[in-house]
Design an enzyme around this catalytic site. Structure first.
Site, short mmCIF file in Angstrom:
data_model
loop_
_atom_site.label_atom_id
_atom_site.label_comp_id
_atom_site.label_asym_id
_atom_site.label_seq_id
_atom_site.Cartn_x
_atom_site.Cartn_y
_atom_site.Cartn_z
N SER A 135 0.80 -1.23 0.00
CA SER A 135 0.00 0.00 0.00
C SER A 135 0.83 1.28 0.00
CB SER A 135 -0.92 0.00 1.23
OG SER A 135 -0.20 -0.34 2.40
N GLU A 136 2.15 1.16 -0.12
CA GLU A 136 3.03 2.30 0.11
C GLU A 136 2.78 3.49 -0.81
OE1 GLU A 136 5.09 -1.19 1.99
OE2 GLU A 136 3.87 -0.84 0.20
N VAL A 137 2.45 3.26 -2.10
CA VAL A 137 2.30 4.40 -3.01
C VAL A 137 1.15 5.32 -2.59
CG1 VAL A 137 3.36 3.30 -5.01
CG2 VAL A 137 0.89 3.05 -4.64
N PHE A 139 0.87 6.51 0.18
CA PHE A 139 1.47 7.47 1.09
C PHE A 139 2.65 8.19 0.44
CE2 PHE A 139 -0.19 3.83 3.50
CZ PHE A 139 -1.22 4.47 4.18
#
Length: 263
Positions: A135-137, A139
């Site tokens: 899910s990093e993208v 953020f």
């Protein structure tokens, strides 16, 4: 609030490492990263431990990075930020390089670094209610520290999609991608983990370590003369060990091997 980020339970050669920050869905911060790294190092060095199971308390396996921790790092000087990132990368490397068999018991969300933990472990057993994501993208960052292990688990093509979309991946889809080895209903998750543990305890401990080393040595390499020679030497060396002699004798004599009865 939990005061200790980890709980470690030992029984019958099995160590269960339980992340204990349920109030934040077992999200990573400095303390949890340091505690996990130390725990896996110590358990890997402990000859009484045969199998390590990683689990989480509460509703989630791990929601990945603690956003308060991420904010602190984004405001830190570059060198401090880099040193912190190295510690996170070292955590995943420590788990992946562990000589003992490792199992991720995933019962809920495994997001970002949580998906990294599931990928770094040798085996992933998940509840049908589990969910995964890189899910990093969302953020404005990338799944950098976990990337070698997620790509190894699901392949470059699928990682190209999920690293960019950050879509939630259902447990069923994670099984189809190869990230999850075994799926179970929530009430049967521990039984499914125990079944894998039982199979692991029946194997020779040194042979299991050698098997992991073998995979690292031959994966993604052309089958050339060097690989053929290396694999021949590995089996010839292992056949001469006391463990191999005991294993073969036990099979021929129709009895449990010493490491099975000795646990």
């Amino acid at each position: 609030m939990s005061t200790q980020p980890l709980k470690i339970e030992r029984a019958g050669g099995v160590a269960r490492v339980v992340m204990s920050r349920p109030e934040v869905h077992n999200a990573f911060d400095e303390a949890l990263i340091a505690s996990l790294t130390q725990a896996f190092r110590e358990l890997d060095a402990d000859e009484s431990v045969r199998v390590i199971v990683l689990a989480g308390e509460g509703k989630s396996f791990s929601a990945g990075a603690d956003l308060n921790w991420m904010q602190r790092q984004s405001a830190a000087p570059l060198e401090a930020n880099l040193e912190d990132a190295r510690k996170l990368a070292e955590l995943f490397r420590t788990i992946a390089a562990c000589a003992k068999p490792t199992i991720a018991r995933v019962h809920g969300a495994a997001l970002g670094g949580g998906m990294g933990l599931a990928s770094a472990c040798d085996i992933c057993v998940a509840s049908s209610a589990a969910a995964f994501a890189t899910s990093e993208v969302k953020f404005g960052i990338i799944p950098s520290a976990i990337s070698p292990y997620v790509i190894r688990a699901i392949g470059q093509r699928q990682a190209t999609r999920y690293f960019q979309t950050a879509e939630r991946i259902t447990a069923q889809r994670a099984w189809e991608l190869g990230l999850v080895h075994e799926l179970a209903e929530a009430e049967g998750l521990d039984a499914a983990v125990d079944k894998v543990v039982e199979a692991l305890l029946a194997g020779g401990p040194r042979a299991q370590t050698a098997a992991k080393e073998l995979i690292r040595a031959v994966a993604d390499r052309p089958i050339d003369a060097d690989v053929i020679e290396d694999t021949a030497r590995r089996i010839a060396t292992l056949r001469a060990t006391p463990e191999a002699k005991e294993g073969l004798s036990a099979f021929l004599e129709k009895r449990p091997a010493a490491w099975v009865g000795g646990r």
